[in-house]
Write a protein that holds these residues in place. Structure first.
Motif, PDB file in Angstrom:
ATOM      1  N   TYR A  77       0.853  -1.186   0.000  1.00 56.72           N
ATOM      2  CA  TYR A  77       0.000   0.000   0.000  1.00 56.72           C
ATOM      3  C   TYR A  77       0.888   1.233   0.000  1.00 56.72           C
ATOM      4  O   TYR A  77       1.856   1.316   0.756  1.00 56.72           O
ATOM      5  CB  TYR A  77      -0.908  -0.004   1.232  1.00 56.72           C
ATOM      6  CG  TYR A  77      -1.709   1.252   1.378  1.00 56.72           C
ATOM      7  CD1 TYR A  77      -2.833   1.479   0.595  1.00 56.72           C
ATOM      8  CD2 TYR A  77      -1.312   2.249   2.263  1.00 56.72           C
ATOM      9  CE1 TYR A  77      -3.553   2.647   0.711  1.00 56.72           C
ATOM     10  CE2 TYR A  77      -2.029   3.422   2.390  1.00 56.72           C
ATOM     11  CZ  TYR A  77      -3.151   3.616   1.602  1.00 56.72           C
ATOM     12  OH  TYR A  77      -3.866   4.779   1.708  1.00 56.72           O
ATOM     13  N   CYS A  78       0.542   2.183  -0.856  1.00 59.62           N
ATOM     14  CA  CYS A  78       1.282   3.445  -0.924  1.00 59.62           C
ATOM     15  C   CYS A  78       0.455   4.522  -0.237  1.00 59.62           C
ATOM     16  O   CYS A  78      -0.614   4.902  -0.733  1.00 59.62           O
ATOM     17  CB  CYS A  78       1.545   3.836  -2.375  1.00 59.62           C
ATOM     18  SG  CYS A  78       2.419   5.419  -2.520  1.00 59.62           S
ATOM     19  N   SER A  79       0.962   5.014   0.899  1.00 58.94           N
ATOM     20  CA  SER A  79       0.248   6.083   1.605  1.00 58.94           C
ATOM     21  C   SER A  79       0.436   7.425   0.899  1.00 58.94           C
ATOM     22  O   SER A  79      -0.348   8.345   1.103  1.00 58.94           O
ATOM     23  CB  SER A  79       0.696   6.167   3.063  1.00 58.94           C
ATOM     24  OG  SER A  79       2.079   6.382   3.137  1.00 58.94           O
ATOM     25  N   GLY A  80       1.456   7.515   0.049  1.00 56.18           N
ATOM     26  CA  GLY A  80       1.698   8.753  -0.689  1.00 56.18           C
ATOM     27  C   GLY A  80       0.585   9.099  -1.662  1.00 56.18           C
ATOM     28  O   GLY A  80       0.245  10.265  -1.839  1.00 56.18           O
ATOM     29  N   CYS A  81      -0.002   8.077  -2.283  1.00 53.51           N
ATOM     30  CA  CYS A  81      -1.067   8.335  -3.260  1.00 53.51           C
ATOM     31  C   CYS A  81      -2.321   7.497  -2.990  1.00 53.51           C
ATOM     32  O   CYS A  81      -3.241   7.502  -3.802  1.00 53.51           O
ATOM     33  CB  CYS A  81      -0.566   8.103  -4.679  1.00 53.51           C
ATOM     34  SG  CYS A  81      -0.152   6.396  -5.061  1.00 53.51           S
ATOM     35  N   ASP A  82      -2.325   6.761  -1.862  1.00 55.65           N
ATOM     36  CA  ASP A  82      -3.508   6.009  -1.435  1.00 55.65           C
ATOM     37  C   ASP A  82      -3.917   4.924  -2.440  1.00 55.65           C
ATOM     38  O   ASP A  82      -5.084   4.783  -2.778  1.00 55.65           O
ATOM     39  CB  ASP A  82      -4.672   6.973  -1.179  1.00 55.65           C
ATOM     40  CG  ASP A  82      -5.799   6.322  -0.395  1.00 55.65           C
ATOM     41  OD1 ASP A  82      -5.513   5.455   0.447  1.00 55.65           O
ATOM     42  OD2 ASP A  82      -6.969   6.682  -0.641  1.00 55.65           O
TER      43      ASP A  82
END
Length: 129
Positions: free
Chosen positions: A24-29
């Motif tokens: 999961y990328c929290s930078g771009c959700d």
């Protein structure tokens, strides 16, 4: 789950433990699958590992017929966490796998290695999950 390891071994370690892991990328959700070192959407290297509940919907399916083998299904499954993966649906004749069917991931052993496959779920099973 170790963040320092390369993505493929962490994914394989999860399968060996009976887990379907994704990033999961929290930078771009965005959910990210197949595991990578950078987010394919924004390039962020800070990807976190998560474990999927394994529920999804068949997006596309086909039946392969190979000489000397029983026919088998190859499907694209949209997981509820927001990623798509290719696998097969077992527990039903390959020709009966339908687009839109709800499925659940399970890990089996094939050729000495763990493999994520899917099985159909009925409405009562999904509600209790």
């Amino acid at each position: 789950m170790s963040e320092a390891l390369a993505p493929a071994p962490v994914y394989a370690e999860g399968l060996a433990a009976g887990e379907l892991r994704f990033q999961y990328c929290s930078g771009c959700d965005h959910a990210v699958f197949y595991p990578r070192v950078l987010c394919p959407y924004c390039g962020d290297p800070d990807l976190q590992w998560r474990t999927s509940a394994g529920l999804g919907t068949v997006y596309a399916t086909t039946t392969l017929h190979m000489r000397g083998r029983e026919p088998y299904d190859v499907s694209l499954v949209d997981l509820d966490e927001g990623f798509r993966m290719m696998s097969r649906v077992e527990g039903v004749a390959p020709e009966q796998v339908a687009i839109g069917s709800r499925v659940r991931a399970t890990v089996i052993e094939e050729d000495g290695a763990p493999l994520a496959v899917f099985r159909p779920v009925d409405a009562t099973e999904e509600v209790s999950a």
